[in-house]
Design a protein around this motif. Structure first.
Motif, PDB file in Angstrom:
ATOM      1  N   UNK A  28       0.832  -1.204   0.000  1.00 45.07           N
ATOM      2  CA  UNK A  28       0.000   0.000   0.000  1.00 45.07           C
ATOM      3  C   UNK A  28       0.863   1.249   0.000  1.00 45.07           C
ATOM      4  N   UNK A  29       0.468   2.208  -0.849  1.00 46.62           N
ATOM      5  CA  UNK A  29       1.054   3.547  -0.820  1.00 46.62           C
ATOM      6  C   UNK A  29      -0.061   4.564  -0.621  1.00 46.62           C
ATOM      7  N   UNK A  30       0.185   5.528   0.237  1.00 50.95           N
ATOM      8  CA  UNK A  30      -0.727   6.652   0.404  1.00 50.95           C
ATOM      9  C   UNK A  30       0.074   7.923   0.167  1.00 50.95           C
ATOM     10  N   UNK A  31      -0.400   8.738  -0.768  1.00 50.34           N
ATOM     11  CA  UNK A  31       0.320   9.948  -1.167  1.00 50.34           C
ATOM     12  C   UNK A  31       1.773   9.631  -1.525  1.00 50.34           C
ATOM     13  N   UNK A  32       1.942   8.528  -2.271  1.00 49.27           N
ATOM     14  CA  UNK A  32       3.238   8.115  -2.811  1.00 49.27           C
ATOM     15  C   UNK A  32       4.236   7.709  -1.733  1.00 49.27           C
ATOM     16  N   UNK A  33       3.748   7.296  -0.594  1.00 46.53           N
ATOM     17  CA  UNK A  33       4.627   6.791   0.465  1.00 46.53           C
ATOM     18  C   UNK A  33       4.150   5.414   0.891  1.00 46.53           C
ATOM     19  N   UNK A  34       5.082   4.472   0.974  1.00 47.23           N
ATOM     20  CA  UNK A  34       4.743   3.134   1.432  1.00 47.23           C
ATOM     21  C   UNK A  34       4.338   3.178   2.901  1.00 47.23           C
ATOM     22  N   UNK A  35       3.252   2.502   3.226  1.00 52.14           N
ATOM     23  CA  UNK A  35       2.719   2.554   4.589  1.00 52.14           C
ATOM     24  C   UNK A  35       3.122   1.360   5.439  1.00 52.14           C
ATOM     25  N   UNK A  36       3.596   0.288   4.811  1.00 53.18           N
ATOM     26  CA  UNK A  36       3.876  -0.935   5.548  1.00 53.18           C
ATOM     27  C   UNK A  36       2.666  -1.847   5.671  1.00 53.18           C
ATOM     28  N   UNK A  37       1.521  -1.426   5.126  1.00 57.39           N
ATOM     29  CA  UNK A  37       0.311  -2.245   5.154  1.00 57.39           C
ATOM     30  C   UNK A  37       0.344  -3.181   3.943  1.00 57.39           C
ATOM     31  N   UNK A  38       0.884  -4.357   4.137  1.00 63.10           N
ATOM     32  CA  UNK A  38       1.067  -5.316   3.049  1.00 63.10           C
ATOM     33  C   UNK A  38       0.030  -6.432   3.141  1.00 63.10           C
ATOM     34  N   UNK A  39      -0.294  -6.985   1.992  1.00 72.72           N
ATOM     35  CA  UNK A  39      -1.093  -8.205   1.902  1.00 72.72           C
ATOM     36  C   UNK A  39      -0.218  -9.269   1.250  1.00 72.72           C
ATOM     37  N   UNK A  40      -0.181 -10.464   1.857  1.00 76.64           N
ATOM     38  CA  UNK A  40       0.604 -11.550   1.261  1.00 76.64           C
ATOM     39  C   UNK A  40      -0.040 -12.876   1.628  1.00 76.64           C
ATOM     40  N   UNK A  41      -0.516 -13.599   0.605  1.00 78.39           N
ATOM     41  CA  UNK A  41      -1.221 -14.852   0.827  1.00 78.39           C
ATOM     42  C   UNK A  41      -0.743 -15.915  -0.145  1.00 78.39           C
ATOM     43  N   UNK A  42      -0.480 -17.113   0.386  1.00 79.25           N
ATOM     44  CA  UNK A  42      -0.315 -18.297  -0.455  1.00 79.25           C
ATOM     45  C   UNK A  42      -1.649 -19.024  -0.503  1.00 79.25           C
ATOM     46  N   UNK A  43      -1.949 -19.652  -1.660  1.00 81.26           N
ATOM     47  CA  UNK A  43      -3.256 -20.274  -1.859  1.00 81.26           C
ATOM     48  C   UNK A  43      -3.096 -21.711  -2.345  1.00 81.26           C
ATOM     49  N   UNK A  44      -3.972 -22.562  -1.866  1.00 84.26           N
ATOM     50  CA  UNK A  44      -4.025 -23.951  -2.312  1.00 84.26           C
ATOM     51  C   UNK A  44      -4.854 -24.016  -3.594  1.00 84.26           C
ATOM     52  N   UNK A  45      -4.227 -24.383  -4.732  1.00 82.47           N
ATOM     53  CA  UNK A  45      -4.959 -24.395  -6.005  1.00 82.47           C
ATOM     54  C   UNK A  45      -5.642 -25.728  -6.304  1.00 82.47           C
ATOM     55  N   UNK A  46      -5.428 -26.721  -5.442  1.00 83.32           N
ATOM     56  CA  UNK A  46      -5.995 -28.061  -5.672  1.00 83.32           C
ATOM     57  C   UNK A  46      -5.535 -28.655  -7.001  1.00 83.32           C
ATOM     58  N   UNK A  47      -4.317 -28.338  -7.389  1.00 88.63           N
ATOM     59  CA  UNK A  47      -3.742 -28.903  -8.613  1.00 88.63           C
ATOM     60  C   UNK A  47      -2.247 -28.615  -8.616  1.00 88.63           C
ATOM     61  N   UNK A  48      -1.521 -29.284  -9.490  1.00 88.09           N
ATOM     62  CA  UNK A  48      -0.089 -29.037  -9.656  1.00 88.09           C
ATOM     63  C   UNK A  48       0.140 -27.837 -10.565  1.00 88.09           C
ATOM     64  N   UNK A  49       1.298 -27.218 -10.401  1.00 87.31           N
ATOM     65  CA  UNK A  49       1.737 -26.184 -11.340  1.00 87.31           C
ATOM     66  C   UNK A  49       2.369 -26.838 -12.556  1.00 87.31           C
ATOM     67  N   UNK A  50       2.231 -26.190 -13.715  1.00 85.54           N
ATOM     68  CA  UNK A  50       2.974 -26.628 -14.882  1.00 85.54           C
ATOM     69  C   UNK A  50       4.477 -26.559 -14.573  1.00 85.54           C
ATOM     70  N   UNK A  51       5.276 -27.446 -15.141  1.00 78.92           N
ATOM     71  CA  UNK A  51       6.721 -27.411 -14.868  1.00 78.92           C
ATOM     72  C   UNK A  51       7.362 -26.055 -15.176  1.00 78.92           C
ATOM     73  N   UNK A  52       6.900 -25.414 -16.261  1.00 80.69           N
ATOM     74  CA  UNK A  52       7.471 -24.111 -16.616  1.00 80.69           C
ATOM     75  C   UNK A  52       7.145 -23.062 -15.559  1.00 80.69           C
ATOM     76  N   UNK A  53       5.915 -23.089 -15.036  1.00 82.75           N
ATOM     77  CA  UNK A  53       5.522 -22.137 -13.995  1.00 82.75           C
ATOM     78  C   UNK A  53       6.273 -22.427 -12.698  1.00 82.75           C
ATOM     79  N   UNK A  54       6.404 -23.711 -12.360  1.00 81.79           N
ATOM     80  CA  UNK A  54       7.110 -24.092 -11.135  1.00 81.79           C
ATOM     81  C   UNK A  54       8.558 -23.622 -11.162  1.00 81.79           C
ATOM     82  N   UNK A  55       9.171 -23.671 -12.331  1.00 84.70           N
ATOM     83  CA  UNK A  55      10.552 -23.207 -12.448  1.00 84.70           C
ATOM     84  C   UNK A  55      10.677 -21.711 -12.204  1.00 84.70           C
ATOM     85  N   UNK A  56       9.588 -20.969 -12.432  1.00 85.47           N
ATOM     86  CA  UNK A  56       9.608 -19.515 -12.236  1.00 85.47           C
ATOM     87  C   UNK A  56       9.373 -19.154 -10.773  1.00 85.47           C
ATOM     88  N   UNK A  57       8.342 -19.771 -10.134  1.00 89.81           N
ATOM     89  CA  UNK A  57       8.004 -19.343  -8.776  1.00 89.81           C
ATOM     90  C   UNK A  57       8.467 -20.293  -7.678  1.00 89.81           C
TER      91      UNK A  57
END
Length: 236
Positions: A28-57
């Motif tokens: 989050x930025x307010x008036x062009x300043x970072x506030x420290x209010x972050x959102x960060x979530x990992x999610x269960x997709x109920x499936x595997x990632x493609x090998x190409x995607x897995x190599x990226x993340x």
């Protein structure tokens, strides 16, 4: 002005093929300043990632299986971005996945929660036509270190994009004040007589002068600094 710089990671390239979001993050930025209010979530997709995607993340099915599913955190995500300008690099990709996830649980499209969505990739292409405008390329162009980025991660990419966005848009509102009134293009000028002689003159410190030179260096990398051009021209 509230802005959210957002990024996602996914199991593949297209939700029409059953691919899902596995990570979402925003800063989050307010008036062009970072506030420290972050959102960060990992999610269960109920499936595997493609090998190409897995190599990226690098986010494995085993790691993700104990995290919540999108429907369990959808309201948290929408509340976080509600009413803000959301800035995404290559927004069409992320929006395609966000809208598909929301449609699965009968919720309206992502844009309905935001004031607007801005694509920083399109903005960069306007600034630097014909040049590489990936996040890595922009970090290099503006002298932003991404040496710690060995894999793509939504939170790290959001933080890097926030720095890039501030660098790309630096100076656009330095001399004007935001009034919030669209009828006057969002800006107002100061009214009344100002005694300029009464204003204090503050000299830049050595550190500030060095930071200014470093910024001019980054402008030179991005295509040239008008300040240095003016400095090199003789006075009339």
């Amino acid at each position: 002005m509230r802005q959210i710089i957002l990024d996602t990671e996914t199991t593949g390239l297209d939700p029409a093929d059953g691919h899902r979001i596995i990570e979402i993050a925003g800063v989050e930025m307010i008036n062009r300043r970072l506030t420290g209010n972050h959102l960060h979530l990992y999610l269960n997709p109920d499936r595997d990632s493609d090998p190409e995607a897995l190599a990226i993340h690098g986010l494995t099915t085993d790691f993700l299986k104990d995290h919540p599913r999108f429907e369990q955190v959808a309201d948290q995500i929408l509340d976080y971005v509600r009413g803000a300008e959301v800035i995404i690099h290559n927004a069409a990709f992320d929006l395609k996945f966000l809208n598909a996830e929301l449609a699965r649980i009968d919720k309206p499209a992502f844009r309905t929660a935001c004031a607007e969505v801005t694509d920083s990739l399109l903005y960069a292409r306007e600034l630097f036509p014909g040049k590489r405008n990936s996040l890595d390329a922009l970090c290099e162009r503006f002298g932003i270190s991404n040496a710690h980025r060995t894999l793509h991660g939504a939170l790290l990419d959001s933080e890097l994009l926030a720095d890039v966005w501030l660098a790309m848009t630096r100076g656009q509102d330095e001399l004007l004040m935001d009034s919030g009134d669209d009828s006057q293009q969002g800006y107002v000028m100061l009214e009344g007589d100002v005694d300029l002689a009464s204003l204090p003159v503050l000299q830049a410190s050595a550190e500030e002068l060095a930071a200014h030179q470093a910024y001019l260096d980054s402008l030179d990398k991005a295509g040239g600094s008008i300040w240095r051009k003016l400095e090199s021209e003789p006075l009339a």
